[in-house]
Design an enzyme around this catalytic site. Structure first.
Site, PDB file in Angstrom:
ATOM      1  N   LYS A 208       0.856  -1.193   0.000  1.00  0.00           N
ATOM      2  CA  LYS A 208       0.000   0.000   0.000  1.00  0.00           C
ATOM      3  C   LYS A 208       0.886   1.234   0.000  1.00  0.00           C
ATOM      4  O   LYS A 208       1.923   1.235   0.664  1.00  0.00           O
ATOM      5  CB  LYS A 208      -0.877   0.012   1.257  1.00  0.00           C
ATOM      6  N   GLU A 253      -7.813  12.488  12.652  1.00  0.00           N
ATOM      7  CA  GLU A 253      -6.913  11.391  13.036  1.00  0.00           C
ATOM      8  C   GLU A 253      -5.905  11.839  14.088  1.00  0.00           C
ATOM      9  O   GLU A 253      -5.093  12.738  13.842  1.00  0.00           O
ATOM     10  CB  GLU A 253      -6.178  10.891  11.781  1.00  0.00           C
TER      11      GLU A 253
HETATM   12  C1  LIG Z   1      -4.145  10.930   3.290  1.00  0.00           C
HETATM   13  C2  LIG Z   1      -5.322  11.355   3.725  1.00  0.00           C
HETATM   14  O1  LIG Z   1      -6.191  10.558   4.415  1.00  0.00           O
HETATM   15  C3  LIG Z   1      -5.761   9.360   5.030  1.00  0.00           C
HETATM   16  C4  LIG Z   1      -6.551   9.228   6.263  1.00  0.00           C
HETATM   17  C5  LIG Z   1      -7.743   8.553   6.295  1.00  0.00           C
HETATM   18  C6  LIG Z   1      -8.151   7.752   5.216  1.00  0.00           C
HETATM   19  C7  LIG Z   1      -7.341   7.595   4.135  1.00  0.00           C
HETATM   20  C8  LIG Z   1      -7.749   6.744   2.992  1.00  0.00           C
HETATM   21  O2  LIG Z   1      -8.807   6.091   3.088  1.00  0.00           O
HETATM   22  O3  LIG Z   1      -7.075   6.727   1.971  1.00  0.00           O
HETATM   23  C9  LIG Z   1      -5.973   8.177   4.082  1.00  0.00           C
HETATM   24  O4  LIG Z   1      -5.101   7.143   4.411  1.00  0.00           O
HETATM   25  C10 LIG Z   1      -5.762  12.748   3.529  1.00  0.00           C
HETATM   26  O5  LIG Z   1      -6.814  13.120   4.060  1.00  0.00           O
HETATM   27  O6  LIG Z   1      -5.042  13.541   2.874  1.00  0.00           O
END
Ligand SMILES: C=C(O[C@H]1C=CC=C(C(=O)O)[C@@H]1O)C(=O)O
Length: 460
Positions: A208, A253
């Site tokens: 990932k 987060e």
């Molecule tokens: C990288 C970001 O979100 C991250 C945090 C939550 C869910 C995410 C996702 O589902 O891709 C990302 O990993 C952003 O908001 O710029």
């Protein structure tokens, strides 16, 4: 007991004083007359239009006013350098803390660059005043410099008067342009396709990788960050609203919180884009996020958090199943983790900077495995993320602190210009257009808080 460092001769000797201000007399200067702040909006109008910092969730948090000093670091050792400078500052400070709550006494607001090779400074800003609110109690901290030896004797009212807050109405800026940044939407789709095909190749060691893009919003005149913060705070009450060194946003987060020896973290990965009303779309979101891509993506984030938090904590507990975190624009898969901070052999506590360093970058902003994902990010993403996706938050002098991951945010580059960032977790089966749309959904909070007139494309 925090880890102590002997101050060097050049370390400023700050004089710090904290006291409760929720019982002040009605003749105290505004906004302290009559149990302030009555609402976050009332309070925001009291703040200067620039030169402040904040970390607020709902009606609790910390607001720093003015700047006493800034500590800076760069490179691989930026966490360690900031921790050392902070410890020295704490050791040299003379503190009279009548509040004794987390976030009272000496407090610094910190924002740390995502990558070791970033050209942007990682910082700790120490304000002149810090207003704190927690569990309904309100306190004020004054941080005096070593050039002013009379401060310790000053009366609370004199210190408050020194704040000189004058209410000015919140302003709305007129946005004149929204332009692609270093990574355009089209280029983003191309690099997502390249990354996904790399993840699918049998020899790929990565599973990932999180890729991001940026866009630049320009206003006719100064952006009023108070307006932006007020809107984010009202619209996203479950997020941590922040402003540190011009980095402004509302993150859902929490990278790490260290409070009185307890450590917690909220990890997110897996996103459903809200089309209309998050309340009505919960069932659809649950079905979407229950799919293989998002649940595997989430499990990577959990594994990386557990393995990196493990060495600095004891009794670590991670939610056995993720829950849905519902925001106005997106619904995420979220898991919470709790533990107790380990102590060093000498009995001193590990600092929040070290804990943040251990877990950064999580798979939510880097990828899996971590080091290889970081290499791929610098290979594919044609930009310096700066402080986006890095830790942002505060630390106090007792070893407490909270760091969110700087998401749903932008960096002010000029008084009338801000660069927004948004990213998405890329898996082998990621579809470029869908990932680009996900970044649009993640830009939405900042765009609308800035007053950008733009209707998101909500189709899935
Ligand atoms: C990288 C970001 O979100 C991250 C945090 C939550 C869910 C995410 C996702 O589902 O891709 C990302 O990993 C952003 O908001 O710029």
């Amino acid at each position: 007991m925090p880890h102590t460092s002997a101050p060097s001769a050049s370390t400023p000797r700050l004089t710090v004083r904290s006291w409760f201000v929720d019982g002040l007399t009605p003749d105290a200067p505004p906004p302290f007359a009559g149990n302030i702040p009555t609402s976050s909006l009332d309070f925001l109008t009291q703040l200067p239009t620039s030169g402040f910092a904040c970390w607020v969730r709902g009606r609790s948090g910390l607001v720093g006013i003015g700047r006493r000093l800034r500590l800076r670091a760069r490179g691989e050792d930026r966490f360690h350098d900031l921790a050392r400078q902070w410890d020295e500052l704490v050791a040299a400070a003379e503190v009279d803390d009548r509040v004794a709550l987390m976030g009272s006494g000496l407090v610094g607001f910190s924002a740390i660059a995502f990558a070791a090779d970033s050209g942007v400074d990682s910082v700790i800003d120490v304000p002149e005043y810090i207003l704190g609110r927690r569990d309904g109690r309100v306190w004020l901290t004054h941080v005096g410099g070593d050039e002013d030896p009379t401060q310790p004797a000053a009366q609370s009212d004199e210190l408050i008067a020194g704040l000189q807050l004058t209410p000015t109405p919140l302003r709305d800026q007129r946005i004149v342009s929204r332009a692609p940044g270093h990574v355009s939407p089209e280029r983003f789709e191309e690099i997502v396709a390249l990354a996904a095909s790399r993840l699918r190749s049998p020899e790929a060691g990565e599973r990932k990788i999180v890729l991001a893009r940026d866009e630049v919003i320009t206003a006719e005149d100064d952006i009023d960050v108070r307006t932006v913060l007020g809107r984010l705070n009202a619209e996203f009450p479950s997020t941590w609203t922040f402003l540190v060194a011009g980095l402004v946003g509302a993150t859902p987060e929490l990278l790490i919180g260290v409070e009185d020896g307890a450590v917690h973290s909220r990890v997110l990965a897996g996103t459903y884009r809200v089309q209309d009303d998050p309340e009505k779309e919960v069932a659809r979101a649950r079905a979407h996020l229950g799919g293989r891509k998002d649940s595997v993506e989430h499990s990577y984030a959990i594994d990386s958090l557990a393995s990196t938090l493990g060495p600095v904590t004891e009794e670590l507990h991670v939610d056995p199943e993720p829950h849905l975190l519902q925001l106005a624009n997106v619904i995420h898969l979220a898991s919470d983790a709790h533990g107790r901070l380990s102590t060093r052999a000498d009995g001193s506590r590990i600092s929040p900077f070290e804990v943040a360093h251990a877990v950064h970058p999580t798979a939510a902003v880097g990828g899996t495995p971590r080091a290889r994902a970081m290499d791929l990010i610098s290979q594919f993403e044609e930009m310096d993320r700066g402080r986006y996706a890095g830790p942002v938050g505060w630390v106090d002098g007792y070893g407490n602190g909270q760091f969110g991951i700087a998401l749903r945010c932008g960096q002010l580059e000029e008084r009338n210009r801000i660069r927004l960032f948004a990213g998405a977790g890329i898996m082998p089966d990621s579809e470029p257009e869908s990932e680009r749309r996900e970044t649009d959904a993640k830009f939405a909070p900042m765009r609308s808080a800035l007053g950008v007139d733009w209707s998101p494309d909500t189709s899935h």
